[in-house]
Design an enzyme around this catalytic site. Structure first.
Site, PDB file in Angstrom:
ATOM      1  N   GLU A  97      64.259  -6.146   0.640  1.00  0.00           N
ATOM      2  CA  GLU A  97      65.211  -6.965  -0.126  1.00  0.00           C
ATOM      3  C   GLU A  97      64.729  -7.132  -1.570  1.00  0.00           C
ATOM      4  OE1 GLU A  97      66.450 -10.549   1.975  1.00  0.00           O
ATOM      5  OE2 GLU A  97      67.513  -9.331   3.451  1.00  0.00           O
ATOM      6  N   GLU A 115      68.320  -4.884   9.109  1.00  0.00           N
ATOM      7  CA  GLU A 115      68.448  -6.297   9.509  1.00  0.00           C
ATOM      8  C   GLU A 115      69.916  -6.572   9.775  1.00  0.00           C
ATOM      9  OE1 GLU A 115      66.491  -9.333   7.147  1.00  0.00           O
ATOM     10  OE2 GLU A 115      64.811  -7.973   6.756  1.00  0.00           O
TER      11      GLU A 115
END
Ligand code: AHR
Length: 511
Positions: free
Chosen positions: A192, A315
């Protein structure tokens, strides 16, 4: 004229009333293989996901192998877990691998600043993680630290794990108990990067990525497939820039999307005891995954028409408000029938995009977000999501098959609706044909006719997961309240029609 209109209208209405959902599987047009890695798991140093939930240490009274709980590992093995991603998540970009090697009582103690500011004693490090992977028979996916780490640190970690040489780092690995190099199947450069990994822009990251991968040296047979940190939700910039800018050494671009019932981070909605409006919005928000994957694929198809680079949804899952009275930083939530339906809808979407979606990782394996297993000291329970994963095992490495759903019903709330039935089919590695059916409507069962290549089908043999309540779930007092039951159907009059109960998942072999 008026009479003709009334007749046409009444025919249309009766046509609707009697139309039956039909699922037609085209067994003659095999599509791409559904990589088993699509059923991957994610285990982060977060809450009781690793410590307590899986790792208890070799000295624990809880039966364990090399510190890993036997009950949890045994249950996970039933899922044929293909790979595990570790150590984060956000945690990865603050993790320094040298903290997690050598005698456990000498390892540095840190604070897990991402997740609850709790003490991190580094008891689980590289060697322990590989033990877990070996116990599970799973591949490893290690997430490197770009946020607070360096090119040198990542390069040395790869050397430590994979070098067969006599280098100081390879000798250190041997001193710590591992003679042979490990095979690192996948390695990601940060996580991220648009957020907790460093708040970067994709162009800046693309350069850093190229810089790092230049120095990730490992013998060919031990070299991981390298993954770039990508975008989330409807942001396709990352997939676009990365597939334009990075020409080598990128097996996949990651993508994250979580299902949040309310769609708002402040007040996400509860895991149980929710109103039907939140069952509906959960279905709606889950189905957005398809749109996001399509948008990423569109830019990737332009930049990488040969499909060298995968879209790795590393995810995904439901994210609710934490259970009352639990640490907000631990992301502990119950798991109900709704979660099993969410998992099955996602699987059906992933299968449809098997050409690019070659890996996914549900967040997370134990006690965190949409978990397979919940533990309480020496007790554990299997969640409805666990059962969905188990039912879908035949889809691992199966060959996807096109499926056409006709006359599909609608599950509506107010003016909004979602398709009632979601279907997927594949030819399993065992040669059998498998179909998965999901009914998103919590109130209405529906009849579904299953055809194979227009020729009909004789019988279905498999399992059904459903329950009376929308939020039916397992507790330590009642650990088997939600579990699959046998599901069989036989053709009659040349037609195989199954009754798909409200809010249900069916996975069956078709003969
Ligand atoms: O899965 C929990 C967190 O969600 C991960 O650490 C992070 O990558 C994401 O934001």
């Amino acid at each position: 004229m008026i009479r003709r209109t009334i007749l046409a209208l009444s025919l249309a209405v009766s046509g609707c009333a009697f139309a039956q959902v039909s699922v037609t599987i085209d067994a003659a047009k095999p599509g791409p293989v559904i990589n088993k890695a699509v059923y991957g798991q994610f285990a982060e140093h977060l809450g009781t996901g690793i410590y307590e939930g899986m790792w208890v240490g070799p000295e624990s009274k809880i039966p364990n192998t090399k510190g890993w709980r036997n009950d949890v590992v045994g249950a996970l093995k039933e899922l044929h877990v293909p790979l595990v991603r570790w150590p984060g998540g956000c945690f990865a970009d603050e993790y320094h691998w040298r903290d997690g090697i050598g005698p456990r009582d000498k390892r540095p103690v840190k604070v897990n600043t991402n997740w609850g500011n709790v003490t991190e004693n580094n008891a689980v490090g590289t060697h322990e993680f590989f033990d877990l992977a070996e116990l599970l028979g799973a591949e490893v996916y290690i997430n490197g630290n770009l946020g607070t780490g360096s090119v040198q640190e990542m390069s040395e970690w790869i050397e430590y794990m994979t070098s067969p040489s006599k280098s100081t780092l390879a000798e250190l690995r041997r001193k710590n108990g591992r003679e042979q190099p490990w095979k690192v199947d996948y390695f990601a450069v940060g996580n991220e990067m648009w957020g907790c990994g460093g708040n970067m822009k994709p162009d800046h990251y693309a350069d850093l990525y190229k810089n790092v991968t230049t120095f990730l040296r490992a013998p060919k047979e031990y070299r991981p497939q390298i993954i770039a940190s990508g975008g989330h939700t409807d942001d396709v910039k990352w997939a676009d820039v990365l597939t334009r800018e990075v020409k080598n050494d990128m097996a996949g671009v990651s993508f994250h999307y979580y299902t949040i019932p309310t769609g708002k981070w402040e007040g996400k909605g509860a895991a149980t005891g929710f109103p039907e409006s939140q069952w509906f919005s959960t279905m709606q928000n889950t189905l957005r995954m398809d749109k996001f994957i399509r948008a990423n694929k569109a830019v990737m198809d332009k930049n990488d028409p040969q499909k060298k680079v995968g879209l790795f949804v590393d995810e995904w899952g439901t994210w609710y408000d934490v259970e009352p009275g639990t640490n907000a930083g631990f992301l502990y939530q119950q798991n109900s029938l709704r979660d099993a339906v969410v998992a099955a809808l996602n699987f059906n979407i992933f299968h449809q995009h098997a050409d690019r979606v070659r890996m996914t990782n549900i967040a997370q394996m134990v006690n965190v977000l949409q978990a397979m297993i919940l533990t309480d000291k020496d007790k554990m329970l299997l969640t409805p999501t666990y059962h969905a994963f188990r039912m879908y095992v035949p889809f691992q490495d199966a060959t996807s098959l096109p499926v056409a759903v006709k006359n599909n019903g609608k599950y509506s709330v107010g003016n909004a609706s979602v398709p009632q039935v979601s279907a997927s089919a594949a030819r399993g590695k065992d040669g059998k044909l498998y179909v998965a059916l999901v009914n998103t409507d919590p109130n209405k069962a529906t009849d579904v006719t299953v055809n194979v290549g227009g020729a009909g089908a004789g019988k279905l043999t498999g399992q059904l997961l459903t329950a009376t309540a929308m939020d039916a779930h397992n507790t330590f007092a009642q650990p088997e309240a939600v579990k699959p039951t046998a599901f069989n159907a036989q053709a009659s009059g040349g037609k195989l029609t199954v009754k798909l109960p409200a809010k249900s998942v069916v996975v069956a072999a078709v003969e």
